[in-house]
Design a protein around this motif. Structure first.
Motif, PDB file in Angstrom:
ATOM      1  N   ALA A   1       0.819  -1.166   0.319  1.00 23.99           N
ATOM      2  CA  ALA A   1      -0.156   0.102  -0.212  1.00 23.99           C
ATOM      3  C   ALA A   1       1.033   1.560  -0.316  1.00 23.99           C
ATOM      4  CB  ALA A   1      -0.854   0.127   1.674  1.00 23.99           C
ATOM      5  N   ALA A   2       1.996   1.540   0.313  1.00 25.46           N
ATOM      6  CA  ALA A   2       2.898   2.176   0.722  1.00 25.46           C
ATOM      7  C   ALA A   2       3.622   2.768  -1.494  1.00 25.46           C
ATOM      8  CB  ALA A   2       3.824   2.208   1.327  1.00 25.46           C
TER       9      ALA A   2
ATOM     10  N   LEU B   1       0.372   4.516  -2.062  1.00 27.01           N
ATOM     11  CA  LEU B   1      -0.119   5.651  -1.553  1.00 27.01           C
ATOM     12  C   LEU B   1       0.636   6.520  -2.913  1.00 27.01           C
ATOM     13  CD1 LEU B   1      -1.234   4.892   2.499  1.00 27.01           C
ATOM     14  CD2 LEU B   1      -2.079   6.458   0.430  1.00 27.01           C
TER      15      LEU B   1
ATOM     16  N   TYR C   1       1.360   8.978   5.463  1.00 24.01           N
ATOM     17  CA  TYR C   1       1.114   9.769   4.829  1.00 24.01           C
ATOM     18  C   TYR C   1       1.345  11.368   4.803  1.00 24.01           C
ATOM     19  CZ  TYR C   1      -3.180   6.940   5.171  1.00 24.01           C
ATOM     20  OH  TYR C   1      -4.300   6.147   5.337  1.00 24.01           O
TER      21      TYR C   1
ATOM     22  N   ASN D   1      -8.748   6.609   5.238  1.00 22.57           N
ATOM     23  CA  ASN D   1      -8.557   5.471   5.583  1.00 22.57           C
ATOM     24  C   ASN D   1      -9.733   4.728   6.458  1.00 22.57           C
ATOM     25  OD1 ASN D   1      -6.378   4.427   7.525  1.00 22.57           O
ATOM     26  ND2 ASN D   1      -6.841   3.285   6.352  1.00 22.57           N
TER      27      ASN D   1
ATOM     28  N   ASN E   1      -6.684   2.427  11.265  1.00 26.94           N
ATOM     29  CA  ASN E   1      -5.125   2.585  11.421  1.00 26.94           C
ATOM     30  C   ASN E   1      -5.066   4.153  12.454  1.00 26.94           C
ATOM     31  OD1 ASN E   1      -2.452   2.492  13.102  1.00 26.94           O
ATOM     32  ND2 ASN E   1      -1.902   2.100  10.579  1.00 26.94           N
TER      33      ASN E   1
ATOM     34  N   PRO F   1      -6.288  -0.978   3.037  1.00 27.20           N
ATOM     35  CA  PRO F   1      -5.033  -2.479   3.710  1.00 27.20           C
ATOM     36  C   PRO F   1      -5.609  -3.344   4.551  1.00 27.20           C
ATOM     37  CG  PRO F   1      -3.625  -0.631   4.296  1.00 27.20           C
ATOM     38  CD  PRO F   1      -5.027   0.053   3.783  1.00 27.20           C
ATOM     39  N   TYR F   2      -7.119  -2.180   5.440  1.00 23.22           N
ATOM     40  CA  TYR F   2      -7.775  -3.453   6.407  1.00 23.22           C
ATOM     41  C   TYR F   2      -8.950  -3.441   5.570  1.00 23.22           C
ATOM     42  CZ  TYR F   2      -3.773  -2.457   8.695  1.00 23.22           C
ATOM     43  OH  TYR F   2      -2.190  -1.239   9.230  1.00 23.22           O
TER      44      TYR F   2
ATOM     45  N   SER G   1      -3.592  -3.154   0.156  1.00 24.63           N
ATOM     46  CA  SER G   1      -2.258  -4.173   0.596  1.00 24.63           C
ATOM     47  C   SER G   1      -2.777  -5.353   0.696  1.00 24.63           C
ATOM     48  CB  SER G   1      -0.903  -3.563   1.372  1.00 24.63           C
ATOM     49  OG  SER G   1      -0.711  -4.717   1.708  1.00 24.63           O
TER      50      SER G   1
ATOM     51  N   SER H   1      -1.094  -7.187   2.495  1.00 24.60           N
ATOM     52  CA  SER H   1      -0.207  -7.661   3.595  1.00 24.60           C
ATOM     53  C   SER H   1      -0.191  -7.655   4.705  1.00 24.60           C
ATOM     54  CB  SER H   1       0.934  -5.585   4.031  1.00 24.60           C
ATOM     55  OG  SER H   1       1.200  -5.333   2.884  1.00 24.60           O
ATOM     56  N   LYS H   2      -1.542  -6.953   5.679  1.00 24.97           N
ATOM     57  CA  LYS H   2      -2.796  -7.546   6.247  1.00 24.97           C
ATOM     58  C   LYS H   2      -2.914  -8.389   5.934  1.00 24.97           C
ATOM     59  CE  LYS H   2      -0.635  -3.592   7.660  1.00 24.97           C
ATOM     60  NZ  LYS H   2       0.680  -3.557   9.069  1.00 24.97           N
TER      61      LYS H   2
ATOM     62  N   ARG I   1       5.575  -7.242   0.120  1.00 24.57           N
ATOM     63  CA  ARG I   1       5.274  -6.505  -0.900  1.00 24.57           C
ATOM     64  C   ARG I   1       4.366  -6.380  -1.803  1.00 24.57           C
ATOM     65  NH1 ARG I   1       5.333  -3.811   1.744  1.00 24.57           N
ATOM     66  NH2 ARG I   1       5.640  -2.251   1.385  1.00 24.57           N
TER      67      ARG I   1
ATOM     68  N   TYR J   1      -5.625  -2.780  15.674  1.00 26.23           N
ATOM     69  CA  TYR J   1      -5.352  -1.400  16.459  1.00 26.23           C
ATOM     70  C   TYR J   1      -6.646  -0.878  17.836  1.00 26.23           C
ATOM     71  CZ  TYR J   1      -2.341  -1.614  12.584  1.00 26.23           C
ATOM     72  OH  TYR J   1      -1.511  -1.862  11.434  1.00 26.23           O
TER      73      TYR J   1
HETATM   74  N1  PLP Z   1      -1.836   2.526   5.238  1.00 29.57           N
HETATM   75  C1  PLP Z   1      -1.845   2.450   6.434  1.00 29.57           C
HETATM   76  C2  PLP Z   1      -3.337   2.582   6.930  1.00 29.57           C
HETATM   77  C3  PLP Z   1      -1.411   1.253   6.773  1.00 29.57           C
HETATM   78  O1  PLP Z   1      -1.328   1.151   8.131  1.00 29.57           O
HETATM   79  C4  PLP Z   1       0.013   0.348   6.125  1.00 29.57           C
HETATM   80  C5  PLP Z   1       1.386  -0.603   7.503  1.00 29.57           C
HETATM   81  O2  PLP Z   1       0.806  -0.374   8.405  1.00 29.57           O
HETATM   82  C6  PLP Z   1       0.074   1.220   4.747  1.00 29.57           C
HETATM   83  C7  PLP Z   1      -0.666   1.871   4.752  1.00 29.57           C
HETATM   84  C8  PLP Z   1       1.642  -0.151   4.825  1.00 29.57           C
HETATM   85  O3  PLP Z   1       1.158  -0.425   3.849  1.00 29.57           O
HETATM   86  P1  PLP Z   1       2.005  -1.522   3.585  1.00 29.57           P
HETATM   87  O4  PLP Z   1       2.996  -2.766   4.308  1.00 29.57           O
HETATM   88  O5  PLP Z   1       1.465  -2.755   1.876  1.00 29.57           O
HETATM   89  O6  PLP Z   1       3.347  -0.973   2.662  1.00 29.57           O
END
Ligand code: PLP
Length: 399
Positions: free
Chosen positions: A105-106, A109, A133, A175, A179, A215-216, A241, A243-244, A252, A331
């Motif tokens: 997601a990074a 974004l 951000y 978001n 988070n 991502p959530y 993403s 990731s989660k 990645r 969280y």
């Molecule tokens: N956006 C939010 C709200 C996140 O919590 C995170 C990671 O914790 C990311 C983006 C980044 O995700 P990624 O690890 O897939 O780059």
């Protein structure tokens, strides 16, 4: 030398600093003496479909093809599968021709923000927000405008948002599930926000985009479904993403999807491709691209997070802490019993407890507790929280 980059490198992310401090302390004092609730690193293993698909890919695909470059945006079959899934199962309008696979997601974004922002623009964020951000937006030269969420539930402050939108507003970053608060925006809120933004678009005569960081998306509890802002507002870029949801943060893999209904969707997508290219984000990891079609809609066992969520919320509130009840993500946002959350962390460290002060989320006075840990860690951490509550005499203050 680029001094801005040097400064960024020198001031590390507080989350990573605490995570690394925890690793050092675990070596020094033993694994059982440290309760690292700092980072969103899933403890639940990926669902079996991940291993099975990877093994099948490794055994059955010709290696040069499997490990070779794909197009910059990613394999078209994979993008087709994702777009189909989004349209049919997530209520998100998507088109493979407007979808770009990224390293998490990074990168989604930074590609979306880099595509849309110029130094003349303003980007609205909602504190408390994911700390990166600010880094990502400021890197484009645009100005960050903060419109804090409304307590006690950390919902959108629509009147404040309405006042904050100006001629220069290019986008708003949203978001949900959130988070660090765990808040999930309701259909009613998303409808009201969409109406507000549409009115402002008409007033200023240019699009105001939503960058929806999701991502959530699948990590919601109590039978809830997290509606995507893209289902309510056409001018949306979804950043996602795996990731989660699949517990694959180190691999990645994610994407940015420009809604085909967005104003100037083709140009926005070209700009996403250009922004990604300028940062070297071409061809997300090939093996993990090809894993994705088999895993769409699947998640790791989020029942474990739910169990941790309930246990922590109930126990922490009965110890006298003030906690926002999270509906999604993994969280908990806990109000610091003293005004400075950093001082609270220092006291907590004595008991082996590690979490993240909320200052870097643009919202001082709280801490973020990541409960994507094992239920055993939660139980041991709660003993430490009990001692900490006693130090603050929380129960006595209540009575
Ligand atoms: N956006 C939010 C709200 C996140 O919590 C995170 C990671 O914790 C990311 C983006 C980044 O995700 P990624 O690890 O897939 O780059």
């Amino acid at each position: 030398m680029n001094e801005t980059s040097k400064k960024l490198g020198a001031h590390r992310s507080i989350i990573r600093e605490i995570f690394e401090y925890a690793a050092r302390k675990k070596k020094e004092l033993g694994e059982d003496a440290v309760f690292d609730l700092s980072i969103g690193n899933p403890s639940v293993p990926p669902p079996p479909v991940v291993q099975e698909t990877l093994q099948a890919l490794l055994c059955n695909t010709e290696p040069t093809s499997l490990h070779g470059y794909t197009t910059a945006a990613g394999d078209i079959e994979v993008r087709r599968a994702i777009a189909e899934y989004l349209n049919e199962n997530a209520g998100i309008p998507a088109d493979p021709a407007f979808l770009y696979l990224t390293v998490g997601a990074a990168a989604a974004l930074t590609s979306a923000l880099g595509a849309l922002l110029t130094p003349a623009d303003e980007a609205i964020v909602i504190p408390p927000y994911f700390p990166e951000y600010r880094v990502f937006i400021e890197h484009t030269g645009a100005r960050v405008v903060e419109v804090p969420a409304k307590e006690p539930d950390f919902t959108l402050d629509l009147p404040a948002l309405s006042s904050a939108v100006t001629e220069r507003t290019a986008l708003l970053v949203l978001n949900t599930p959130n988070n660090p608060t765990g808040t999930v925006l309701s259909p009613e809120e998303l409808t009201a926000l969409s109406e507000l933004l549409r009115t402002k678009e008409k007033e200023y005569g240019h699009p105001i985009y939503l960058v929806s960081d999701e991502p959530y998306r699948e990590l919601v509890y109590d039978g809830l479904k997290a509606p995507s802002p893209a289902a309510y507002y056409d001018d949306t870029l979804v950043c996602y993403s795996f990731s989660k949801s699949l517990s694959l943060p180190g691999e990645r893999i994610g994407y940015v999807s420009v809604s085909p209904r967005a104003a100037g969707a083709s140009d926005v997508y070209l700009s996403v491709m250009g922004a990604a290219r300028a940062m070297g984000y071409v061809c997300a990891p090939s093996l993990f691209q090809r894993l994705i079609p088999a895993c769409l809609g699947k998640t790791a066992d989020i029942g474990i997070y739910d169990k941790n969520r309930r246990r922590l919320y109930d126990a922490l509130t009965s110890l006298g802490f003030r906690v926002v009840r999270p509906a999604g993500a993994f969280y908990l946002f806990l109000r610091s019993p003293e005004p400075d959350a950093n001082a609270f962390l220092e006291k907590a460290k004595k008991y082996g407890l590690l979490f993240v002060p909320s200052d870097s989320f643009g919202y001082p006075g709280y801490v973020r507790i990541a409960y994507c840990v094992s239920p055993e860690t939660v139980e041991r951490a709660l003993l430490a929280f009990a001692a900490l509550a006693q130090e603050y005499r929380l129960r006595e203050k209540e009575s």
